[in-house]
Design a protein around this motif. Structure first.
Motif, PDB file in Angstrom:
ATOM      1  N   GLU A 226      -3.163  -3.983   0.032  1.00 51.45           N
ATOM      2  CA  GLU A 226      -2.126  -4.812  -1.148  1.00 51.45           C
ATOM      3  C   GLU A 226      -1.127  -3.589  -1.528  1.00 51.45           C
ATOM      4  N   ARG A 227      -1.692  -2.180  -1.569  1.00 54.09           N
ATOM      5  CA  ARG A 227      -0.549  -1.270  -1.895  1.00 54.09           C
ATOM      6  C   ARG A 227       0.503  -1.001  -1.128  1.00 54.09           C
ATOM      7  N   ALA A 228       0.104  -1.175   0.256  1.00 51.74           N
ATOM      8  CA  ALA A 228       1.071  -0.917   1.407  1.00 51.74           C
ATOM      9  C   ALA A 228       2.043  -2.054   1.216  1.00 51.74           C
TER      10      ALA A 228
ATOM     11  N   ARG B  30       9.982   4.976  -0.160  1.00 50.20           N
ATOM     12  CA  ARG B  30       8.621   5.654   0.087  1.00 50.20           C
ATOM     13  C   ARG B  30       8.126   4.943   1.384  1.00 50.20           C
TER      14      ARG B  30
ATOM     15  N   LEU C 136       4.666   4.885   4.022  1.00 45.01           N
ATOM     16  CA  LEU C 136       3.332   4.779   4.412  1.00 45.01           C
ATOM     17  C   LEU C 136       3.133   4.676   5.696  1.00 45.01           C
TER      18      LEU C 136
ATOM     19  N   ARG D 191      -8.716  -4.156   1.050  1.00 46.84           N
ATOM     20  CA  ARG D 191      -8.071  -5.001   0.642  1.00 46.84           C
ATOM     21  C   ARG D 191      -6.858  -4.258  -0.574  1.00 46.84           C
ATOM     22  N   PHE D 192      -7.591  -3.277  -1.198  1.00 46.89           N
ATOM     23  CA  PHE D 192      -6.869  -2.485  -2.028  1.00 46.89           C
ATOM     24  C   PHE D 192      -5.722  -1.648  -1.582  1.00 46.89           C
ATOM     25  N   TRP D 193      -6.096  -0.848  -0.372  1.00 48.75           N
ATOM     26  CA  TRP D 193      -5.066  -0.007   0.387  1.00 48.75           C
ATOM     27  C   TRP D 193      -3.913  -0.938   0.822  1.00 48.75           C
TER      28      TRP D 193
ATOM     29  N   ALA E 281       2.939  -3.708  -1.477  1.00 47.90           N
ATOM     30  CA  ALA E 281       3.736  -3.555  -2.483  1.00 47.90           C
ATOM     31  C   ALA E 281       4.777  -2.540  -2.454  1.00 47.90           C
ATOM     32  N   MET E 282       4.472  -1.331  -1.608  1.00 41.80           N
ATOM     33  CA  MET E 282       5.492  -0.506  -1.419  1.00 41.80           C
ATOM     34  C   MET E 282       6.357  -0.830  -0.257  1.00 41.80           C
TER      35      MET E 282
END
Length: 97
Positions: free
Chosen positions: A48-50, A60, A62, A44-46, A52-53
């Motif tokens: 969510e970062r993806a 950027r 990913l 979930r953490f990764w 957001a990017m």
């Protein structure tokens, strides 16, 4: 299961018998549930970062590479990774993240 064996045998090469699972069923179930929650939060953490990017749209990039995909099609995944890394825009490829 592997983590359970490691905790009980203090090694990666031994396994416990079925009676150990039966005798410690509640402990095993609690450990398995806790590990599933940990992995869920990790993914979930990764993700969510993806997201957001992607939403930031600031250039950027990913690439998500799954271990399972590497196992099923290593040449295809390596090619996909290389295509991702070989960016034609020199500014984008040399940007410090």
């Amino acid at each position: 299961d592997s983590y359970w064996n490691l905790n009980l045998t203090n090694t990666h090469t031994k396994t416990v018998t079925d009676d150990v699972y039966r005798d410690h069923q509640e402990t095993f179930d609690a450990l398995a549930l806790n590990e599933m929650k940990t992995w869920l939060e990790f993914h979930r953490f990764w993700l969510e970062r993806a997201a957001a990017m992607t939403a930031a749209n600031d250039g950027r990039k990913l690439l998500v590479v799954r271990f399972e995909d590497l196992i099923l099609d290593m040449p295809g995944e390596i090619n996909r990774i290389l295509e991702f890394l070989l960016v034609e825009d020199a500014d984008a490829s040399t940007r410090s993240f």
